[in-house]
Design an enzyme around this catalytic site. Structure first.
Site, mmCIF file in Angstrom:
data_model
loop_
_atom_site.group_PDB
_atom_site.id
_atom_site.type_symbol
_atom_site.label_atom_id
_atom_site.label_comp_id
_atom_site.label_asym_id
_atom_site.label_seq_id
_atom_site.Cartn_x
_atom_site.Cartn_y
_atom_site.Cartn_z
ATOM 1 N N PRO A 2 95.012 23.932 -39.725
ATOM 2 C CA PRO A 2 94.176 23.269 -40.341
ATOM 3 C C PRO A 2 94.096 21.560 -40.833
ATOM 4 C CG PRO A 2 94.666 25.725 -41.219
ATOM 5 C CD PRO A 2 96.119 25.347 -40.459
ATOM 6 N N GLU A 3 93.595 21.541 -39.910
ATOM 7 C CA GLU A 3 93.550 19.637 -40.895
ATOM 8 C C GLU A 3 92.335 19.405 -41.767
ATOM 9 O OE1 GLU A 3 95.197 17.841 -40.434
ATOM 10 O OE2 GLU A 3 96.878 18.287 -38.718
ATOM 11 N N HIS A 97 98.103 41.170 -41.063
ATOM 12 C CA HIS A 97 99.023 40.032 -41.254
ATOM 13 C C HIS A 97 97.986 39.075 -42.741
ATOM 14 C CE1 HIS A 97 101.654 38.760 -38.484
ATOM 15 N NE2 HIS A 97 100.542 39.163 -37.028
ATOM 16 N N ARG A 119 101.499 33.033 -39.586
ATOM 17 C CA ARG A 119 103.245 32.546 -39.518
ATOM 18 C C ARG A 119 102.919 32.572 -41.436
ATOM 19 N NH1 ARG A 119 103.191 27.535 -35.538
ATOM 20 N NH2 ARG A 119 105.028 27.136 -36.680
#
Ligand SMILES: [Zn+2]
Length: 284
Positions: A2-3, A97, A119
């Site tokens: 994500p930017e 997750h 992650r």
């Protein structure tokens, strides 16, 4: 990953549904993400009402007010693969997750704010609102590209700085939220060669760089807004939406600004470890 535009899109979505929701429960399935989670402080948010959802760089900041005590700020970073999303209704089964959730109640009944991150490079922290300016993750951040950034400020910082302008733009102490893709795109937009030393740019060129940074980020936010439903439910990654880039990933393609008779093509070089795209024909 994500930017800034994806984080801003998530912020807008959450800002439309979280204010006035009260936290009735906090469930943590682990005690750390990228950093340890302050479990006691997070649990102490039970009873607090959420007010606003803000963004600083790529950090989401949720303002929370307890019935007693000083206002708190909940900090969430999405890391490489995090998704923070709100679902109406009773809390569903935990997803794979999914690491924490805030159970909420409001005018329209129960809902849940969920965080999924395969992650685990994300972050969750809680601070007193008055400590926000000195928070270790926030204190050294440069100006926001969409509002605080100025050409004069950049020019002044760059005066004695010989690093390439593209690397300069990616340094979060100079300006936040300009990742690798957007730095190449902004230089193209500005007509500035990305490998020029930062100190060699004139004020007029910095002005064009600032406009370029804003144009490319706004274009991405608009693209994200139009495909918001693709990821707010948490089923796909932020950033998976289609966005057309002028130079990024376009090596060998004809430059879209140069006249065809120039036969200019987009070139790719590696700067540091990052792919950098530009046109020799129109970026000086
Ligand atoms: Zn060109």
């Amino acid at each position: 990953m994500p930017e800034l535009p994806e984080v801003e899109t998530v912020r807008r979505h959450l800002a439309a549904c979280l204010p006035d929701q009260r936290i009735v429960g906090v469930d943590l399935r682990r005690e750390d993400l990228r950093y340890p989670i302050p479990v006691r402080e997070v649990q102490s948010l039970v009873g607090a009402t959420l007010h606003d959802v803000r963004r600083r760089a790529k950090y989401l900041l949720l303002d929370a007010k307890l019935p007693r005590g000083l206002p708190r700020v909940v900090l969430v970073h999405l890391g490489m693969s995090g998704r923070l999303f709100h679902e109406v209704g009773e809390p569903p089964e935990w997803r794979l997750h999914e690491h924490f959730r805030f159970r909420l109640t409001g005018d329209h009944g129960p809902s849940v704010l969920r965080y999924v991150d395969p992650r685990r490079f994300g972050a969750l922290d809680v601070m007193l609102a008055r400590d926000e300016p000195t928070h270790p993750l926030l204190a050294s951040l440069g100006p926001e590209p969409l509002d605080d950034l100025t050409a004069a400020g950049l020019a002044q910082q760059a005066e004695t700085c010989r690093i390439a302008v593209k690397a300069f733009l990616m340094d979060s102490r100079r300006v936040v939220g300009v990742g690798n893709i957007y730095a190449s795109e902004a230089c193209f937009h500005a007509g500035v060669h990305p490998l020029r030393p930062a100190c060699s740019l004139s004020l007029a060129e910095w002005q064009r760089v600032v406009v370029g940074v804003r144009e490319v980020l706004w274009a991405a936010i608009r693209a994200g807004g139009s495909t918001l439903r693709d990821f707010v439910g948490g089923d796909s990654m932020p950033g998976s939406y289609q966005q057309e880039f002028a130079v990024y990933g376009q090596a060998g393609a004809p430059c879209r600004r140069c006249p065809p008779c120039n036969h200019a093509v987009v070139e790719r070089v590696v700067l540091g470890t990052r792919a950098t795209y530009f046109c020799e024909g129109c970026q000086k």
